[in-house]
Enzyme design. Structure first.
Site, PDB file in Angstrom:
ATOM      1  CG  ASP A  56       0.783 -16.737  -6.276  1.00  0.00           C
ATOM      2  OD1 ASP A  56       0.795 -16.221  -7.415  1.00  0.00           O
ATOM      3  OD2 ASP A  56       1.697 -17.478  -5.856  1.00  0.00           O
ATOM      4  CG  ASN A  73       1.918 -15.218 -11.280  1.00  0.00           C
ATOM      5  OD1 ASN A  73       2.026 -15.367 -10.067  1.00  0.00           O
ATOM      6  ND2 ASN A  73       2.505 -14.218 -11.924  1.00  0.00           N
ATOM      7  CG  ASP A 122       4.617 -14.601  -8.658  1.00  0.00           C
ATOM      8  OD1 ASP A 122       3.671 -14.661  -7.835  1.00  0.00           O
ATOM      9  OD2 ASP A 122       4.894 -13.564  -9.297  1.00  0.00           O
ATOM     10  CG  ASP A 153      -1.523   6.582   2.566  1.00  0.00           C
ATOM     11  OD1 ASP A 153      -1.762   5.757   3.452  1.00  0.00           O
ATOM     12  OD2 ASP A 153      -0.403   7.102   2.390  1.00  0.00           O
ATOM     13  CG  ASP A 161      -1.277 -12.680  -9.285  1.00  0.00           C
ATOM     14  OD1 ASP A 161      -2.472 -13.022  -9.194  1.00  0.00           O
ATOM     15  OD2 ASP A 161      -0.341 -13.497  -9.434  1.00  0.00           O
ATOM     16  CG  HIS A 199      -2.480  -1.713   5.208  1.00  0.00           C
ATOM     17  ND1 HIS A 199      -3.615  -0.947   5.147  1.00  0.00           N
ATOM     18  CD2 HIS A 199      -1.454  -0.866   4.956  1.00  0.00           C
ATOM     19  CE1 HIS A 199      -3.300   0.292   4.881  1.00  0.00           C
ATOM     20  NE2 HIS A 199      -1.985   0.377   4.761  1.00  0.00           N
ATOM     21  CG  ASP A 200      -0.668   0.911   8.155  1.00  0.00           C
ATOM     22  OD1 ASP A 200       0.288   0.281   7.666  1.00  0.00           O
ATOM     23  OD2 ASP A 200      -1.121   1.958   7.658  1.00  0.00           O
ATOM     24  CD  GLU A 221      -4.059   6.102   6.655  1.00  0.00           C
ATOM     25  OE1 GLU A 221      -3.468   5.367   7.466  1.00  0.00           O
ATOM     26  OE2 GLU A 221      -3.450   6.836   5.858  1.00  0.00           O
ATOM     27  CG  ASP A 224      -4.600   2.969  -0.322  1.00  0.00           C
ATOM     28  OD1 ASP A 224      -4.591   4.146   0.079  1.00  0.00           O
ATOM     29  OD2 ASP A 224      -4.507   1.990   0.443  1.00  0.00           O
TER      30      ASP A 224
END
Length: 455
Positions: A22, A24, A26, A205, A30, A342-343, A284, A99
């Site tokens: 992160d 910034n 928030d 993907d 990013d 991530h899955d 993938e 991706d």
């Protein structure tokens, strides 16, 4: 080694942008945050980065519902930020692949908004629209009994045009019609947009879902996705899990893996990419057939069978996997290995035994770095991150898990039990912010900032 391509020698590292760094403050990762951490990747020995979707998106599926293929999500930064990231990565001899989501767009993409505006819109045929059926009591029914892999019917009714559109995933992710040459041309233009910028390739993907049977017959599995989900939850043995896999194939038999159309498409894409020197395409998918003849389709195909095992990774499983996988590769093809993304459950959680988890986490990394082929490491594996434990359905951002919870409740499962199931199986458990230091919010965001998922 000198004769090998860069992507045959590189260690790849998957960055999940929302949870990596992160910049910034928030609570959301990013592009500026990624720039700040490039030297960290250099120190790890990373030479290739796979960036999960960074495009503008309503985030119905955490960025895999793309609203614009040629821009950056505002919460992540700007195109200029991305260009700086790419330049700084290249200065450090780190290649960057993106991706690319070919199967579908967001329902907020300008193409779909045009397509759904009227039946005679020029982009109507960019998506898959069909008339529904009339039920025995005059009710409207979908064109067939196909299911969406993320829950419920694969068809969503649009009252504006009195037709249904097809979606293999969420209803917010309408499938593109790849049999329309205009769609293919537009997507190849998006590919060239990033290649012209200097991106080094793409991870593709869900390519197995791009085409479906044009005759659209009903499946005859005798199951719904809900029924299959229930069987999956009840499966205890390898034999029972194998049976669930066979039933999944029967349920989606008309919707996936249409090789006669996919291989010409991948050859076409390869020609587009080969016009740019030294780029790479990663599927993938675990189907070795996507290598083509070894030099005319995709460069890398994930060895997913290696990670599809319950419990610890045994030497016997690894040896069997390698013997079978390497024997199947066509001449000129190169292996590609991974244990997490991530899955899927984080490696330390997936393959630990509850006693020697640290040792197994070290061994899994050693395995990735010593097996023949290109290794892909998911961000957080290098520090042994584990699956997050969720107890409140309100914390989840994974819409697939939320909708499975809603379906379970509608079928009569007590809300508390349905929530426990959703929290146990949500993909959010492996997507929480990277832990950078022993500090508030683990150094991902400043103290007092609410991060997009809990640390």
């Amino acid at each position: 080694m000198d004769a090998l391509k860069w992507w045959q020698k590189a260690v790849f590292y998957q960055i999940y942008p929302r949870s990596f760094a992160d910049g910034n403050g928030d609570g959301i990762g990013d592009v500026p945050g990624m720039i700040e951490k490039l030297d960290y990747l250099v120190n790890l020995g990373i030479e290739g980065v796979w960036l999960s979707p960074h495009y503008p998106s309503p985030q119905a599926d955490c960025g895999y519902d793309v609203a614009d293929y040629c821009d950056v999500a505002p919460e992540y930064g700007t195109l200029d930020d991305f260009r700086l990231f790419l330049d700084e990565a290249h200065k450090r001899n780190i290649r960057v692949i993106l991706d690319m989501v070919f199967n579908h767009t967001s329902d907020q993409h300008a193409w779909f908004l045009e397509s759904k505006s009227s039946r005679d819109n020029p982009k109507r045929d960019w998506y898959i629209w069909r008339d529904g059926k009339t039920g025995p009591h005059g009710e409207k029914l979908p064109p067939n009994n196909w299911e969406a892999s993320f829950t419920g019917s694969a068809w969503e009714y649009d009252p504006t045009t009195d037709q249904y559109y097809y979606h293999f995933f969420l209803k917010e992710q309408p499938d593109l019609n790849w049999r329309n040459p205009e769609v293919r041309a537009a997507m190849w233009d998006a590919v060239r947009f990033w290649l012209d910028m200097g991106v080094d390739g793409f991870r593709l993907d869900a390519i197995g879902t791009i085409f479906e049977d044009p005759d659209m017959p009903d499946h005859e599995s005798g199951l719904s996705l809900v029924g299959l989900y229930q069987l999956s939850q009840a499966a205890q043995t390898d034999e029972e899990r194998k049976a669930v896999g066979e039933k999944w194939e029967a349920l989606f038999v008309h919707q996936v893996d249409r090789a006669d159309e996919m291989h010409p498409l991948m050859k076409d894409l390869r020609k587009v990419v080969d016009a740019y020197p030294d780029r790479v395409l990663v599927a993938e998918d675990s189907n070795i057939a996507y290598h083509g003849n070894g030099d005319d389709e995709l460069h890398l195909v994930f060895n997913f069978p290696l990670m599809r095992v319950e419990g610890t990774l045994t030497p016997a499983h690894i040896r069997k996997n390698q013997a079978e996988r390497l024997a199947e590769l066509p001449e000129g093809a190169w292996p590609c290995n991974t244990l997490g993304n991530h899955d899927s459950s984080r490696v330390k959680s997936a393959f630990g035994d509850g006693v020697h988890d640290d040792a197994f986490a070290h061994l899994s990394l050693a395995l990735m770095l010593t097996l023949r082929g290109t290794p892909f490491i998911y961000n957080g594996e290098e520090i042994g991150m584990t699956d997050a434990v969720f107890t409140d359905i309100a914390q989840l951002r994974d819409m697939m898990a939320v909708r499975q919870y809603e379906i379970a409740v509608s079928l009569g499962l007590p809300a508390e039990e349905a929530a426990a199931l959703a929290c146990a199986h949500t993909r959010d458990r492996c997507r929480t912010p990277l832990q950078w230091e022993n500090a508030p919010n683990a150094g991902f965001s400043p103290a007092g900032v609410e991060t997009w998922l809990p640390v």
